[in-house]
Design an enzyme around this catalytic site. Structure first.
Site, short mmCIF file in Angstrom:
data_model
loop_
_atom_site.label_atom_id
_atom_site.label_comp_id
_atom_site.label_asym_id
_atom_site.label_seq_id
_atom_site.Cartn_x
_atom_site.Cartn_y
_atom_site.Cartn_z
N GLY A 110 23.70 21.20 -19.52
CA GLY A 110 23.26 21.34 -20.90
C GLY A 110 23.33 22.75 -21.45
N VAL A 147 14.48 22.59 -20.74
CA VAL A 147 14.99 21.53 -21.60
C VAL A 147 16.49 21.76 -21.75
CG1 VAL A 147 14.99 20.61 -23.96
CG2 VAL A 147 12.82 21.22 -22.85
N THR A 199 23.32 11.61 -17.38
CA THR A 199 22.67 11.32 -18.66
C THR A 199 23.35 10.15 -19.35
OG1 THR A 199 22.09 13.62 -19.04
CG2 THR A 199 22.39 12.28 -21.00
N GLY A 211 26.43 16.61 -18.78
CA GLY A 211 26.79 17.75 -17.95
C GLY A 211 25.78 18.87 -18.05
C1 SD4 Z 1 20.94 18.31 -19.19
N1 SD4 Z 1 22.93 17.28 -20.06
O1 SD4 Z 1 19.72 18.20 -19.15
C2 SD4 Z 1 21.77 17.05 -19.27
C3 SD4 Z 1 22.06 16.69 -17.86
C4 SD4 Z 1 22.95 15.58 -17.67
O2 SD4 Z 1 23.38 13.77 -16.44
O3 SD4 Z 1 23.92 15.37 -18.37
N2 SD4 Z 1 22.63 14.80 -16.70
O4 SD4 Z 1 21.52 19.39 -19.14
#
Ligand code: SD4
Length: 337
Positions: A250, A225, A196, A248
């Site tokens: 979520g 989500v 992300t 990370g």
């Molecule tokens: C999630 N935090 O959808 C996001 C995923 C993520 O790199 O960090 N992807 O949980």
């Protein structure tokens, strides 16, 4: 009056007044008790030079954001423009176009923005529109709402002139086809899936804004989500104190309202680095935490322009652009075993 105009007017009148009153009341309340509760660190120090930080290795994105700041753009413009670089980058498989799909093959995007006034906007489960971060900004600026989801978010974006396109690239489709062969009915939570982009910027006026955009966990359940579009979890800004963004797994960030926690810890006097470390400890120190199986990382900035980053596992990094230096910095991490 058209529905759209009504929405816009509502945000500028009734609801705007309510917020305005609340702010005025806060400012007027100077009781000692209130001061103690707020416990805002004093900002007597010299203003830091403009700064941009982002999760992971995204040098082109931070360069774009700094270019905006150098041309007198504000922090909100900077984080939006910076995030758009990664959303358009088809090679990045965790953001915007080229993002890995859910287990049904649908690419669904989550994003949010938050500005120096504490205004915020978010979209969740947005499909076929690559610049989710810009749609989130429009939600903030052109509606009285904070979050729009799914088809509603898409229709809103179309009404604002965004266009649709297929976000599933051949490479991501291939990866999904491969995953389907062994498809396990559980979220894949190893760290390679986390990419992300979360970005924080402080402009020449010392004002802070942030943004976060993602295609979420690869091969997630349809409709899932994560933390990234949830204000307080994936992103939080308090222009008196600083800001934080998360990356990370979520689910674990949401359970500890991670970004809000980091900002509140800074309010209590911790440095951005100390605050990120404490927020990670909240996750790993939970009874029965299975933190060895997932990654979470935070980056933070305070009003003095100090920054910090910390993660559960090795290999999380922050990209930082300040005083002409645009560099990737490896983060400290908790799990040394
Ligand atoms: C999630 N935090 O959808 C996001 C995923 C993520 O790199 O960090 N992807 O949980």
């Amino acid at each position: 009056m058209k529905r759209r105009d009504f929405i816009k007017n509502a945000s500028l009148t009734g609801m705007g007044l309510a917020v305005g009153n609340a702010l005025t009341n806060c400012e007027e309340n100077t009781s000692d008790q209130n001061k103690e509760l707020t416990n805002t660190p004093k900002n007597n120090s010299k203003r830091a030079s403009p700064i941009v930080v982002a999760t992971w290795h995204v040098i082109s994105a931070t360069a774009k954001a700094m270019e905006v700041l150098n041309q007198d753009g504000n922090a909100l413009d900077a984080v939006e423009q910076g995030c758009r670089i990664e959303e358009a980058n088809e090679k990045g498989q965790t953001v915007g176009k080229g993002g890995l799909p859910d287990r049904d093959g649908n690419v669904t995007l989550d994003a949010c923005v938050m500005d120096k006034h504490g205004n915020c906007g978010a979209v969740v489960y947005l499909q076929n529109i690559k610049h989710a971060v810009s749609v989130a900004r429009k939600v903030m600026e052109d509606t009285p709402h904070v979050m729009l989801a799914g088809e509603g978010a898409k229709q809103f974006a179309l009404s604002k002139g965004f266009t649709t396109e297929n976000l599933l690239t051949e490479a991501s489709k291939e990866a999904w086809e491969k995953w389907k062969i062994e498809a396990q009915y559980k979220p894949i939570i190893n760290i390679e899936n986390h990419d992300t982009i979360g970005m924080l910027a402080m402009d020449k006026n010392g004002d802070i804004s942030g943004a976060c955009t993602t295609s979420g966990l690869a091969y997630k359940l349809g409709g899932r989500v994560g933390d990234s579009p949830i204000i307080g979890s994936g992103l939080f800004i308090d222009n008196e104190i600083g800001g934080c963004v998360a990356t990370g797994l979520g689910e674990e960030v949401v359970k500890t309202v991670g970004s809000f926690l980091v900002v509140e810890l800074m309010r209590q006097g911790k440095s951005p680095q100390e605050a990120c470390e404490e927020a990670i400890k909240r996750i790993v120190n939970k009874p029965n935490s299975n933190y060895k199986n997932f990654q979470v990382g935070y980056i933070a900035i305070n009003k003095q322009g100090e920054t910090g980053s910390y993660a559960i596992h090795q290999w999380f990094s922050m990209t930082k652009f300040q005083n002409g230096v645009n560099e990737q910095i490896q983060s400290g991490y908790f799990n040394k075993t």
